[in-house]
Design a protein around this motif. Structure first.
Motif, PDB file in Angstrom:
ATOM      1  N   VAL A 197      23.919 -46.543-129.525  1.00 17.93           N
ATOM      2  CA  VAL A 197      23.939 -46.933-128.107  1.00 17.93           C
ATOM      3  C   VAL A 197      24.628 -48.287-127.980  1.00 17.93           C
ATOM      4  O   VAL A 197      25.588 -48.553-128.703  1.00 17.93           O
ATOM      5  N   ASP A 198      24.187 -49.131-127.072  1.00 16.15           N
ATOM      6  CA  ASP A 198      24.879 -50.389-126.826  1.00 16.15           C
ATOM      7  C   ASP A 198      24.714 -51.400-127.963  1.00 16.15           C
ATOM      8  O   ASP A 198      23.686 -51.444-128.632  1.00 16.15           O
ATOM      9  N   ASN A 199      25.754 -52.203-128.139  1.00 13.77           N
ATOM     10  CA  ASN A 199      25.781 -53.286-129.124  1.00 13.77           C
ATOM     11  C   ASN A 199      25.540 -52.804-130.554  1.00 13.77           C
ATOM     12  O   ASN A 199      24.975 -53.527-131.377  1.00 13.77           O
ATOM     13  N   GLY A 200      25.967 -51.575-130.838  1.00 13.53           N
ATOM     14  CA  GLY A 200      25.831 -51.043-132.186  1.00 13.53           C
ATOM     15  C   GLY A 200      24.426 -50.615-132.561  1.00 13.53           C
ATOM     16  O   GLY A 200      24.172 -50.200-133.693  1.00 13.53           O
ATOM     17  N   GLU A 201      23.492 -50.724-131.622  1.00 11.64           N
ATOM     18  CA  GLU A 201      22.113 -50.313-131.891  1.00 11.64           C
ATOM     19  C   GLU A 201      22.056 -48.807-132.122  1.00 11.64           C
ATOM     20  O   GLU A 201      22.763 -48.041-131.489  1.00 11.64           O
ATOM     21  N   GLU A 202      21.198 -48.398-133.041  1.00 15.61           N
ATOM     22  CA  GLU A 202      21.032 -46.975-133.345  1.00 15.61           C
ATOM     23  C   GLU A 202      19.586 -46.580-133.096  1.00 15.61           C
ATOM     24  O   GLU A 202      18.663 -47.221-133.590  1.00 15.61           O
ATOM     25  N   LEU A 203      19.400 -45.527-132.313  1.00 16.15           N
ATOM     26  CA  LEU A 203      18.060 -45.062-131.974  1.00 16.15           C
ATOM     27  C   LEU A 203      17.805 -43.698-132.609  1.00 16.15           C
ATOM     28  O   LEU A 203      18.671 -42.828-132.581  1.00 16.15           O
ATOM     29  N   GLN A 204      16.612 -43.526-133.161  1.00 13.91           N
ATOM     30  CA  GLN A 204      16.179 -42.203-133.600  1.00 13.91           C
ATOM     31  C   GLN A 204      15.484 -41.533-132.420  1.00 13.91           C
ATOM     32  O   GLN A 204      14.544 -42.077-131.853  1.00 13.91           O
ATOM     33  N   ILE A 205      15.974 -40.366-132.027  1.00  8.93           N
ATOM     34  CA  ILE A 205      15.417 -39.648-130.881  1.00  8.93           C
ATOM     35  C   ILE A 205      15.199 -38.193-131.262  1.00  8.93           C
ATOM     36  O   ILE A 205      16.113 -37.526-131.759  1.00  8.93           O
ATOM     37  N   VAL A 206      13.978 -37.713-131.026  1.00  7.87           N
ATOM     38  CA  VAL A 206      13.672 -36.296-131.219  1.00  7.87           C
ATOM     39  C   VAL A 206      14.034 -35.572-129.924  1.00  7.87           C
ATOM     40  O   VAL A 206      13.620 -35.969-128.835  1.00  7.87           O
ATOM     41  N   CYS A 207      14.827 -34.518-130.049  1.00 11.95           N
ATOM     42  CA  CYS A 207      15.372 -33.829-128.870  1.00 11.95           C
ATOM     43  C   CYS A 207      15.117 -32.326-128.978  1.00 11.95           C
ATOM     44  O   CYS A 207      15.282 -31.735-130.049  1.00 11.95           O
ATOM     45  N   GLY A 208      14.731 -31.732-127.844  1.00 13.76           N
ATOM     46  CA  GLY A 208      14.456 -30.292-127.837  1.00 13.76           C
ATOM     47  C   GLY A 208      15.549 -29.455-127.210  1.00 13.76           C
ATOM     48  O   GLY A 208      15.388 -28.244-127.070  1.00 13.76           O
ATOM     49  N   ALA A 209      16.662 -30.075-126.838  1.00 10.81           N
ATOM     50  CA  ALA A 209      17.739 -29.325-126.185  1.00 10.81           C
ATOM     51  C   ALA A 209      18.447 -28.410-127.181  1.00 10.81           C
ATOM     52  O   ALA A 209      18.773 -28.833-128.289  1.00 10.81           O
ATOM     53  N   PRO A 210      18.727 -27.178-126.794  1.00  5.27           N
ATOM     54  CA  PRO A 210      19.367 -26.246-127.726  1.00  5.27           C
ATOM     55  C   PRO A 210      20.838 -26.552-127.964  1.00  5.27           C
ATOM     56  O   PRO A 210      21.407 -26.076-128.948  1.00  5.27           O
ATOM     57  N   ASN A 211      21.464 -27.351-127.096  1.00  5.92           N
ATOM     58  CA  ASN A 211      22.910 -27.569-127.214  1.00  5.92           C
ATOM     59  C   ASN A 211      23.290 -28.925-127.795  1.00  5.92           C
ATOM     60  O   ASN A 211      24.454 -29.309-127.776  1.00  5.92           O
TER      61      ASN A 211
END
Length: 201
Positions: A119-133
């Protein structure tokens, strides 16, 4: 810090949300026109009643972003009421363009993915996502912790089936975009979308 104001729905009350109560029982302590909202171990917010009497330029219906002088006025109200607190506004963008650097299946789910998103300023986020696409290499809209969705849902850090998650990858419907498709799936942005830029819809 999230501020919310909706005079039509709840009256002349500004809600300041400072933390997530989760499933904990909340209690209230009111002094004058300020009420503290808290659980057994932390303060989760404050309600400022008749707020337009001292913030006469307050406008909005839902999440609002306050100026530095407005926050100073709120802190004066807290002090006058006898609450030992100091609110600090965070007006950094909470809906930003993200780049999916990694996307792997969740080990304890047949439909969740564990992603690493820049995301912004080179930050990296771990996100659990349920979207099939969702796929590696996409540019997507990320609601960072502290974002308030159009339906009032606030995004907090969480844990889904044992995996920490710090944000949400959004669909067009969740963002309340016009003509949003009804099929389930995240909004995939064009390749020229700038990673880290604020998403304004």
């Amino acid at each position: 810090m999230i501020f919310s104001y909706n005079k039509e729905a709840v009256g002349d009350v500004l809600v300041a949300i400072v933390d997530n109560s989760g499933s904990e029982k909340v209690s209230f302590e009111r002094k004058g026109n300020v009420a503290k909202v808290f659980t057994a171990d932390k303060t989760v917010g404050y309600n400022f009643f008749d707020v337009s009497t001292y913030l006469n330029d307050l406008e909005g219906q839902g999440q609002v972003f306050l100026t530095e002088s407005q926050v100073i006025s709120l802190n004066e109200q807290l002090s006058d009421a006898g609450f030992d607190a100091n609110l600090v506004a965070d007006n950094s963008p909470k809906f930003v363009v993200g780049y999916v650097k990694e996307c792997v299946p969740h080990e304890d789910s047949d439909h969740l993915s564990v992603t690493k998103i820049e995301v912004d300023n080179g930050e990296e986020l771990q996100i659990v996502c349920g979207a099939p696409n969702i796929e590696q290499g996409q540019k997507v809209v990320v609601a960072k912790p502290g974002a308030m969705m159009p339906n009032g849902l606030i995004i907090w850090p969480g844990n889904l089936r044992g995996v920490d998650s710090y944000g949400m990858v959004c669909s067009a419907k969740e963002l309340n975009l016009p003509n949003a498709p009804q099929v389930k799936g995240i909004l995939v942005l064009p390749e020229d979308a700038v990673v880290g830029s604020e998403f304004k819809g």
